[in-house]
Write an enzyme that holds these catalytic residues in place. Sequence first.
Site, short mmCIF file in Angstrom:
data_model
loop_
_atom_site.label_atom_id
_atom_site.label_comp_id
_atom_site.label_asym_id
_atom_site.label_seq_id
_atom_site.Cartn_x
_atom_site.Cartn_y
_atom_site.Cartn_z
N HIS A 183 -6.87 -8.69 -2.87
CA HIS A 183 -8.22 -8.15 -2.68
C HIS A 183 -8.24 -6.67 -3.01
O HIS A 183 -7.21 -6.00 -3.00
CB HIS A 183 -8.70 -8.37 -1.24
CG HIS A 183 -7.82 -7.71 -0.22
ND1 HIS A 183 -6.67 -8.31 0.26
CD2 HIS A 183 -7.87 -6.49 0.37
CE1 HIS A 183 -6.08 -7.49 1.12
NE2 HIS A 183 -6.78 -6.38 1.20
N HIS B 89 -10.42 -3.27 -1.73
CA HIS B 89 -11.40 -2.74 -0.77
C HIS B 89 -12.43 -1.89 -1.51
O HIS B 89 -12.08 -1.11 -2.39
CB HIS B 89 -10.69 -1.88 0.27
CG HIS B 89 -9.75 -2.65 1.14
ND1 HIS B 89 -10.11 -3.18 2.35
CD2 HIS B 89 -8.44 -2.97 0.98
CE1 HIS B 89 -9.08 -3.80 2.89
NE2 HIS B 89 -8.04 -3.68 2.08
N ARG C 14 -2.48 -11.99 3.38
CA ARG C 14 -3.81 -11.67 2.88
C ARG C 14 -3.94 -12.11 1.42
O ARG C 14 -3.08 -11.81 0.59
CB ARG C 14 -4.09 -10.15 2.93
CG ARG C 14 -4.21 -9.50 4.28
CD ARG C 14 -5.34 -9.99 5.19
NE ARG C 14 -6.54 -10.50 4.54
CZ ARG C 14 -7.52 -9.79 4.02
NH1 ARG C 14 -7.47 -8.47 4.04
NH2 ARG C 14 -8.59 -10.36 3.47
N TYR D 49 0.85 -1.20 0.00
CA TYR D 49 0.00 0.00 0.00
C TYR D 49 0.88 1.24 0.00
O TYR D 49 1.95 1.26 0.60
CB TYR D 49 -0.90 0.04 1.24
CG TYR D 49 -2.08 -0.89 1.19
CD1 TYR D 49 -3.21 -0.56 0.46
CD2 TYR D 49 -2.06 -2.09 1.89
CE1 TYR D 49 -4.30 -1.42 0.41
CE2 TYR D 49 -3.15 -2.96 1.85
CZ TYR D 49 -4.26 -2.62 1.11
OH TYR D 49 -5.33 -3.46 1.07
N TYR E 94 -0.17 -9.74 0.49
CA TYR E 94 0.80 -9.13 1.40
C TYR E 94 0.76 -9.81 2.77
O TYR E 94 -0.26 -10.34 3.18
CB TYR E 94 0.57 -7.61 1.53
CG TYR E 94 -0.78 -7.17 2.02
CD1 TYR E 94 -1.09 -7.15 3.38
CD2 TYR E 94 -1.76 -6.74 1.12
CE1 TYR E 94 -2.33 -6.72 3.83
CE2 TYR E 94 -3.00 -6.31 1.56
CZ TYR E 94 -3.28 -6.29 2.91
OH TYR E 94 -4.51 -5.87 3.36
#
Length: 248
Positions: free
Chosen positions: A165, A167, A162, A113, A152
């Site tokens: 995905h 969000h 994770r 991110y 990640y």
Amino acid sequence: MTQTTFGSGLHLPRYLREDDAVRTPVGFEDYRSTGLRAPLHAPVDLPHRLTEVTGPLLGEGRVTAADSDLTRQHTGEPQGQRIVVHGRVLDTGGRPVPHTLVEVWQANAGGRYRHVIDNWPSPVDPNFTGLGRTLTDDQGRYEFTTIKPGAYPWGNHHNAWRPAHIHFSLFGQAFPQRLVTQMYFPDDPLFGQDPIFNAIPEAARPLAVSRFDLERTVPSWALAFEWDIVLRGTDQTPFETEDDGDIA
Ligand SMILES: [Fe+2]
């Protein structure tokens, strides 16, 4: 201009309550941080009055077409697999939810991110911010162009990763439709060890997984995934009677 008087003639819609069988619990033992975040008491159902059955209005011109292409927000193109993510926003009655805001945020192709607290050793992509937004059209359809996010690691348990995905945040047309959720990709091998995905009741998990959409792929350009989002619907359509004081 039409003005509506909210007198006894106007029937407000009531939004369906969540079905406990498919409701994701706010506290989930395997998702460790929910132990600190989850409320200790059962939620209280608020009555659906005017405040609850209306929602924020964005006005005109705030959301532009460029906001939905996450690959063109910088001088260069981001690294990774270019994808189209599209679908419809529907309510539980299968009715489209038009002109509603859809916002997304995601990691880059390496699972990083662009955020100050994300510092695991995967590179930031200078050409990828990972933020997008759009409005659904008349038929409740939305579409983004972006990069397929990477997996990640996180600190929930030893060697926790994770699944890839994106969000999503949706306001819907009224506060009872507010939804913040995640879209997953089909057949991800990381599903089995992810407590966030597995906190979703088993019957509802397929609703969180997108579908590879060969027909919407763009030759020599992008793969495509389809994902329909279902917001809480109404069980009563608003209508006005002849004597409700509506002034044309
Ligand atoms: Fe995430």
